[in-house]
Structures are given as C-alpha cells and as structure tokens.
Design an enzyme around this catalytic site. Structure first.
Site, PDB file in Angstrom:
ATOM      1  N   SER A 123     -12.375  29.414  20.723  1.00 52.05           N
ATOM      2  CA  SER A 123     -13.543  28.668  21.191  1.00 52.05           C
ATOM      3  C   SER A 123     -14.844  29.266  20.657  1.00 52.05           C
ATOM      4  O   SER A 123     -15.092  29.240  19.456  1.00 52.05           O
ATOM      5  CB  SER A 123     -13.529  28.613  22.715  1.00 52.05           C
ATOM      6  OG  SER A 123     -14.450  27.677  23.197  1.00 52.05           O
ATOM      7  N   ASP A 156     -18.611  30.488   6.995  1.00 54.42           N
ATOM      8  CA  ASP A 156     -19.094  29.360   6.206  1.00 54.42           C
ATOM      9  C   ASP A 156     -20.302  29.730   5.354  1.00 54.42           C
ATOM     10  O   ASP A 156     -20.438  29.285   4.210  1.00 54.42           O
ATOM     11  CB  ASP A 156     -19.471  28.184   7.119  1.00 54.42           C
ATOM     12  CG  ASP A 156     -18.275  27.306   7.443  1.00 54.42           C
ATOM     13  OD1 ASP A 156     -17.152  27.677   7.051  1.00 54.42           O
ATOM     14  OD2 ASP A 156     -18.453  26.247   8.078  1.00 54.42           O
ATOM     15  N   LYS A 208      -9.052  26.685  19.037  1.00 52.97           N
ATOM     16  CA  LYS A 208      -9.584  25.824  20.100  1.00 52.97           C
ATOM     17  C   LYS A 208     -10.922  25.275  19.629  1.00 52.97           C
ATOM     18  O   LYS A 208     -11.950  25.940  19.716  1.00 52.97           O
ATOM     19  CB  LYS A 208      -9.750  26.595  21.407  1.00 52.97           C
ATOM     20  CG  LYS A 208     -10.275  25.718  22.551  1.00 52.97           C
ATOM     21  CD  LYS A 208     -10.473  26.526  23.820  1.00 52.97           C
ATOM     22  CE  LYS A 208     -10.989  25.647  24.948  1.00 52.97           C
ATOM     23  NZ  LYS A 208     -12.352  25.129  24.683  1.00 52.97           N
TER      24      LYS A 208
END
Length: 859
Positions: free
Chosen positions: A568, A579, A593
């Site tokens: 999460s 990224d 998740k």
C-alpha cells in the site's frame, strides 16, 4: 503458421522452380542452378531429396542475401515475406532448417539478420527467444534505419517470447538505446516502447522515465513523441499530461494528429462504456431496492434461525455475532481488503492509525515465562523512561489494584488516562525477592505523570561511512515529519554535517495513510512531481503531487528496502522513487496492494458523544462521555465499513495491484520488483528450532543482565558492531559450553548480540532499527549500493569489511575448496544437526547425548 504457395503458381508450368519464381521479381538473382519445384521435389527420393534440397535452398538464400545489401529495411522485410510465401508445405521443414543454420552463423551482418529472422518467423516450430536474441544484435548497428527496424521487430515479438532471461537480455539492449542521450529521438522513443513490452519491472520503470523526459520537454515535437509513446503502451489517462498533449496534437494535420485522434477516440469510447455500465448498475440497484431486498433479508433471518436451532453450538450463537459475520462475508467476497469493523475492532484500528494516546509510554505484555505484566520496552520519549523504568520491569500493582492474574486490556486501561495526571506503579525487578510480587512494599513505588504519547513510527541509526538508516514501521499521521526529524538528527551526527547516503527501510510496513505517503515522497523528490493518482468508479481522479522542494539533496544516493510484506503506502513511496530514478529498490517483490479503502460509518448508527477537551477531533480515553447510547458506561464507536473505492497508479502509470480470480488464484502478480533482488537470510529448520530453545531458556538474557553493569561501555560497542567475533564477549567460551547445544559459536554469538542490543537500547535511550548491518543481507546490499555510487567499497570501512557476508557464488566455490580440517568440522556440525532432528522425532535424550559425546571425541 503454415506456409502456402499461391494456387496460381501451382497451376502454371511457366515457372518450374523456386529460382524461377524469384527471378520473376523486380530484383536480380542468378538462376544458374537447376532447382526442382519445391512443393513436389519429384527428382529426388528420401534422404537424397533432403540433401539436394538443402544445398539448393542455401544457394538461393545466399543469392538473396547478396541482393538485399542494397535495400533499406522496408524493402528487406518485403523481400523476406515474398520469399517465405513461395515455400510449399512439403518443403517447409528443409527450408526452416537451412534458415536456422544460417541464423546461427556468427559472421552475419545486420541486414542478413533482419532478412533471415523475418523469413524464419513464417515457418514452423519457431524459437522466438533465439530469433529475438539475434535481432537484438542489430540494435548496435550504426545504421539508424536498421536499428529502427530491429526495434519495431522486437516490440512486435514481445508476446511470443516467454523465456524471462531472454526478455530481460533483449530489453537490456533496447533500454540502452532508449537511454542514450546522443541517440535519434524517434529511435529512443521506439526503444522505450519496446522495452516496456519486453522488460521486467525495473526495466519498464526506466523506459517510462525516458518517455516521461520526452513528455516534459519544452520542444513540442519531443513532447508529442513522449505522449504517443505512452499512449501506445498504456491507457491515455494513466499518465499525467498525456491526454492534454494528445488534445494539442489532435488539432494538427499529419500522422501524429491522426494517431492522437485515434487514441482520444479510444479513450472517449472507454469512458462512455464505463459511464453507461455505471448508470445501468445504479438503475439495477434502484430497482432491487424497491422489490428484492426484503425477500433477501428474509433468507438471512431464516439462516440465523436454522443456525440457532440446529447447529451443534447454536444455543451459544448470538444473533449480533451472526449478523456481523454475514456483513463481513459480504465485504470480503468483493476483495480481500474490504472488511467490516465491529466497534471494538475499529477502536483498535483508529488508535493504531493515529498512534497517540494519554498514558505512561511503554510497550507491554504479560511475560510468557511467569504471566506477570511486563514492560517489553519503554518508549524512550515517554514519561515511563524518564521516571527510570526499563525493559523487563514488571508492574505488579497500579495504585491499590494488583495486576496479577488480570487481563492485559484491563491493565492497559488503568495505565492510560488524562495527560498531566499521576499514576502510582509498584515495580518488581528480577534481582528482588519473589515474595514482593504479591506483597509489594512502598519502596517499590514509581509515580509517573501521564503524558500525550505518540507511538514512534520511525527508528534511525547512523551507519559507518555516514550512511543514514531510517526505518518506517507504519504510515501513521505525522510519519513524514518524524522521518524529516530523524534525517536532520542523523546529519548532525555525521562528521561533515552531510549524509553520504540514505537507506529508507520499508520492510514489513503494510501501509497507512495515503496523504502521508505523498508527504514522505516529498522529502526525496522536487516540488510539483506527481507521486500517485487515484482512479474511481464513482469519483473524479485525484492527483497527489509533492508540495515542497526535496529535503534530501538530489546528489545524495537513496536506497529503499522492501519485502513481500511492504504494501500500500509503502509501495506508493517505493514506486514513486523508482519511477523517477531517485532511489534503488533492494530486497524482495512487494505485496501488491494498489487499492485505496475508505472508512464509512455504518448508516443509521452513531458513535457515543464526548467532550473534545484538547480539540484534536478524536476521542481520547480520558475525555468525558456526554451521550452513551447503550448505557454501558464505556465510549463506543459505531461499526465501520472499510470499503475499496479507488485504485492508485504510480507516476509512470503502472498499477501494482495483485489480481486474483474467483478461485483465489493469482492472475496478475502485482507488486514492485526490486532493482536489486536479495533474499532474506534463511536458516535450516533444525537450527531455528535449537535457537528458539536456547532463547526460551532465558540463559542468554540472564547472562547479559548479570554482566551488563560491569561491561556497559564494551556492550555498547558490541551492540553496534562485534565484527562477528564471539571472543569479544567476556566469558563467551564458558557461556557457550554451558549451553550444551549443537549450534555453532557464531549462532550463539548472534543470539547473544540480540540480547545485548535489547539491553543497550535502554542505556542509550533510543531503539535500534530492526535492520542490523552486521547480520542483515538486504541491508548489506543497500549499503554496498550506496558506497558504490560514492566511489568507495566495503573494504574501506572496517565495520563492514569485518561483518559483511559473501552473497556471491564465489563463497560456495571457496567452501568447496576448503582444507580437509574445515570440511571435517562442517561434517561434525551437520552430524550434530541430524542428532538434534532425530531427538525431536523421538530419539531418547540419553542416546542423543551419547552420540554427541562420541562426535566430540572424534573431533
């Protein structure tokens, strides 16, 4: 694919051979060889036919390979397709074998490879992995036309290549092309798109970073390339800024405008479909509300009646419990993260999320050894520690109320209270008379003034080489502030006032508040960067961006530790930093998740009401109740529904949500793939069993307690680093011999150091992070990664050189080459392990001890 010769060619006798067919093309070819018609081969029989045909096909392919040297990539593809289309089924196997043989030749040029690979793709039993590896060689060509063709070729093959190593190797070559700042812009974008189709998670992330750099360019042409690249590999709305750029392009004429309009039309069609389906679901829901629900509820009532009448324990089954189970079943059937909270469950959940309460500040439990309520560790910023309480202290009475035999929850309630109020505790320690447990005296009293306690979510440690380790246990409110404070403190502890690197440990961190995840990311990323975007069936998409300039300078290396329990919010932070290329992810694939849950109060039910004295908008345990709906004298929350309402996407548009089918099988693995994969240390079952046995005896804990007063300074050093040397512990050999264990000296040293660190925490006033650089393989990999980026090595730092484990195959090779004496010791250790296992399976202790004694004598 089955090749077919065109019927018109079969019907005519004007072109009697393959050479003749090829001669009919516009490109020149020699026809000196006499080649029989390839679909029949009437001139040869059995093996002779195969041999002759192979030679003739080889001659023809050689002539074609000579002819294509003057062609561009498009013409080569056209020629390859035409040649492949002229081969009949009967001759296909021979043709394929010859092409395979030629593709295996090392001396092929880029054009040869493209031609032969294209021809071979039309055949039978294609080895796509082998072809892809060969075509990837073309990426190193200096001819941009050929590199572009090879890139497109590899991207189109992505679905056919199942071998993971091949995909990774090919993607590595493509990514190198995509990341080459001197390369042609179109080629870089094409290579990034192909990498996204073929690569693993880190490669995909890197490829998307390339596309993001194009999308962020001030050059409109480069922005267009980036937007079209993203649109090809993921839904338009998945990446912030792509839709806006496509809207701009759609107004322009030309190929880019046509592509943009096509992508936008696809997006609008998808949105229209989803809107229509949502409206139909809502209409269906309204119809069911008016007619079917009473009948459905009647079935639930019937089920409760059946259970209470006929089930073995039906007479004890409460209606309220059965209804709660039914509600829980409804929610869990939707997804594994939606659930129903009873008032008691929600109270605990809310407290864990907020991580604040009025109390003494200590982690507590009933000691499994004696059942006495015990402080397992004080919170070092809390009043209990300030009052002198420490690890293993036992609370035997609170005011005039004995704790012996009472439930833990009831004891904790009495410890909690309004900040500023006093609580009188009777403390018993192991060196005291045991009779005082039941009859404590006045000199055992410690009076503590309760305070507003914030449960620490962050532990920190300055590692050798001025590397800051920050462990975040949960994304509770204020987590970002706590991390910033920890980093500031670590900077002040360095020699030069600056950290050489930061390791953020998110292992076992299962998540928490979404906005805290964005704030934590803000510490490492520049202002204005997208951290995460949510998407919902019923609500507008929300974008969370960084609000401040990065706290940690961009030239400071960052590593993030993750494992299979990182979920999460942990994945949001890890994924965002990955990224943007801001951090290296190290460890194991994360949980997966990618959904967001909201807490909804059960309709038509209310929390009890209270006076919010400190105006923090949450009920503290000491605040007075003004309305008690059930009259039980306790504050009760209404039940809550934790409902999945959104999914999130990371900055480059990827979702990491693990998908399961109706039977619970994994459809999509999900999670984040680390840039550097390192498994946690694993120990054999017998060794773990024996370690637990030794710990359960408490011998090591008692030894540390006895030795601690006279060796505090030495123990502080050992807690930080003991250089894997048991001899640094005073009296270690005597302790080891007393254990009568099959564990090695190093195993016992490891267990002993755990106890030393546990005790040293109290003297230094701060908890150690769970990650220990002397023992933790994943943390060691993170340290090595940061040192490498700083141009140094573990050999330059004594603490690392003396403790780091060899995680390379070289270590195994050295073990195999060990001298006979070393191997003998290993064999004895293994034999001891087998005896321990046999003893656990029923071998008598006397017999086991006899075998151990024999081994010791032999050794």
């Amino acid at each position: 694919m089955i090749r077919r010769v065109h019927p018109a060619l079969l019907a005519t006798a004007a072109i009697p051979c393959l050479a003749g067919l090829l001669a009919a093309s516009t490109s020149p070819i020699s026809t000196s060889a006499s080649v029989p018609f390839l679909t029949g081969l009437p001139a040869y029989q059995d093996g002779a036919a195969s041999a002759a045909s192979s030679q003739e096909v080889t001659d023809i392919l050689d002539e074609r390979l000579t002819a294509i040297q003057g062609m561009d990539a498009a013409a080569i593809w056209s020629e390859a397709s035409r040649v492949a289309g002229l081969v009949g089924d009967e001759f296909g196997a021979t043709f394929d074998a010859v092409v395979d043989e030629k593709l295996g030749q090392k001396s092929l040029g880029a054009k040869d490879i493209l031609f032969l690979a294209t021809v071979r793709l039309t055949g039978e039993n294609v080895d796509h992995a082998k072809i892809a590896m060969r075509v990837s060689e073309v990426l190193k060509s200096k001819d941009a036309d050929l590199v572009g063709a090879a890139t497109e070729f590899l991207g189109s093959m992505a679905r056919e290549i199942s071998d993971r190593d091949t995909r990774k190797d090919v993607a590595k070559e493509l990514l190198a092309s995509a990341e080459n700042p001197e390369g042609d812009a179109k080629l870089r974008v094409a290579a990034a798109v192909a990498t996204n189709k073929l690569g693993n998670s880190p490669q995909i992330t890197a490829a998307r970073r390339v596309l993001r750099s194009f999308l962020a360019s001030s050059d409109p042409n480069l922005r267009a390339m980036g937007a079209l690249g993203f649109a090809e590999i993921s839904p338009v709305e998945d990446v912030d800024g792509v839709e806006d750029e496509l809207d701009r392009l759609a107004e322009l004429p030309g190929e880019n405008g046509r592509l943009a309009r096509a992508y936008l039309e696809q997006l609008r069609s998808t949105r229209f479909f989803e809107s229509t389906m949502r409206r139909l679901r809502e209409d269906d829901s309204e119809r069911r509300l008016g007619s079917d629900i009473p009948q459905d509820l009647e079935r639930i009532e019937t089920m409760i009646d059946v259970i209470q009448k006929y089930h073995l324990d039906g007479s004890e089954a409460k209606r309220s419990d059965l209804l709660e189970a039914a509600l829980q079943g409804m929610l869990s059937s939707l997804d594994r993260h939606s659930s129903f909270f009873t008032p008691e469950e929600y109270e605990k959940f809310e407290q864990n999320l907020e991580a604040e309460y009025g109390g003494i500040g200590a982690y507590v439990q009933n000691d499994p050894d004696d059942g006495i309520f015990t402080i397992t560790r004080p919170i070092y910023s809390g009043p209990a520690y300030e009052a002198g309480l420490s690890t293993d202290d036992k609370i035997v009475r609170i005011d005039d109320w004995p704790t012996i035999g009472e439930e833990t929850d009831e004891i904790i309630k009495r410890l909690k209270g309004k900040p500023g109020t006093d609580v009188k505790l009777y403390i018993w320690r192991r060196d005291m008379d045991p009779t005082l447990i039941d009859r404590p005296t006045e000199d055992m009293i410690t009076v503590i003034k309760r305070a507003q306690i914030s449960i620490p979510s962050v532990h920190r440690e300055l590692l050798p080489g001025d590397i800051g380790l920050v462990e975040l246990q949960s994304f509770t409110r204020g987590a970002a502030i706590d991390i910033a404070s920890a980093l500031r403190d670590l900077e002040q502890e360095t020699k030069g006032g600056k950290l050489n690197g930061v390791i953020l440990d998110l292992r076992n961190n299962t998540g928490g508040l979404l906005d805290e995840a964005a704030k934590v990311s803000d510490l490492f990323l520049p202002k204005g960067e997208v951290v995460v975007r949510t998407e919902s069936r019923i609500a507008e998409s929300k974008v969370f961006k960084t609000q401040l300039d990065e706290f940690i300078p961009s030239d400071t290396p960052v590593a993030v530790l993750i494992n299979r329990f990182s979920a999460s919010a942990s994945e949001i932070v890890s994924g965002a930093l990955q990224d943007y290329g801001r951090a290296t992810l190290i460890g194991q694939r994360s949980f997966g998740k990618g959904s967001v849950q909201n807490l909804l109060r059960m309709p038509n039910e209310n929390d009890d009401e209270y006076i919010d004295e400190n105006r923090n908008h949450r009920r503290d345990n000491w605040e007075n109740i003004t309305r008690d709906w059930d009259g039980d004298g306790e504050f009760d929350f209404a039940p809550r529904i934790k409902l999945t309402i959104e999914r999130y996407r990371l900055p480059l548009g990827r979702s990491i949500h693990r998908e399961l089918d109706e039977e619970g099988n994994i459809k999509s693995l999900g999670g984040l793939s680390p840039d550097i994969e390192v498994e946690a240390r694993r120990r054999e079952t017998w060794r773990l069993r024996e370690m637990r046995r030794i710990q359960d005896t408490r011998v090591l804990r008692k030894w540390v307690l006895e030795k601690f007063e006279g060796n505090q300074e030495e123990f502080k050093k050992l807690a930080f680093c003991d250089f894997d040397n048991p001899d640094l512990y005073p009296g270690f050999d005597e302790l080891y011999d007393s254990l009568d264990t099959t564990l090695t000296r190093d195993d016992v040293r490891f267990l002993l150091r755990i106890e030393v660190r546990r005790r040293v925490q109290d003297t230094r006033g701060s908890a150690f992070p769970l990650g220990d650089f002397a023992e933790d393989l994943q943390l060691q990999a993170a340290i090595e990664n940061i040192l490498e980026k700083k141009g140094t090595s573990i050999q330059d730092i004594p603490e690392y050189a003396g403790t780091f484990d060899d995680r390379t195959p070289l270590g195994d090779a050295m073990a195999e080459a060990a001298p006979p004496a070393r191997r003998s010791a290993d064999e004895v250790e293994r034999a001891m392990a087998l005896i321990a296992a046999a003893e656990a399976d029923g071998l008598s202790k006397a017999r086991a001890d006899e075998l151990r004694e024999i081994l010791k004598q032999k050794n």
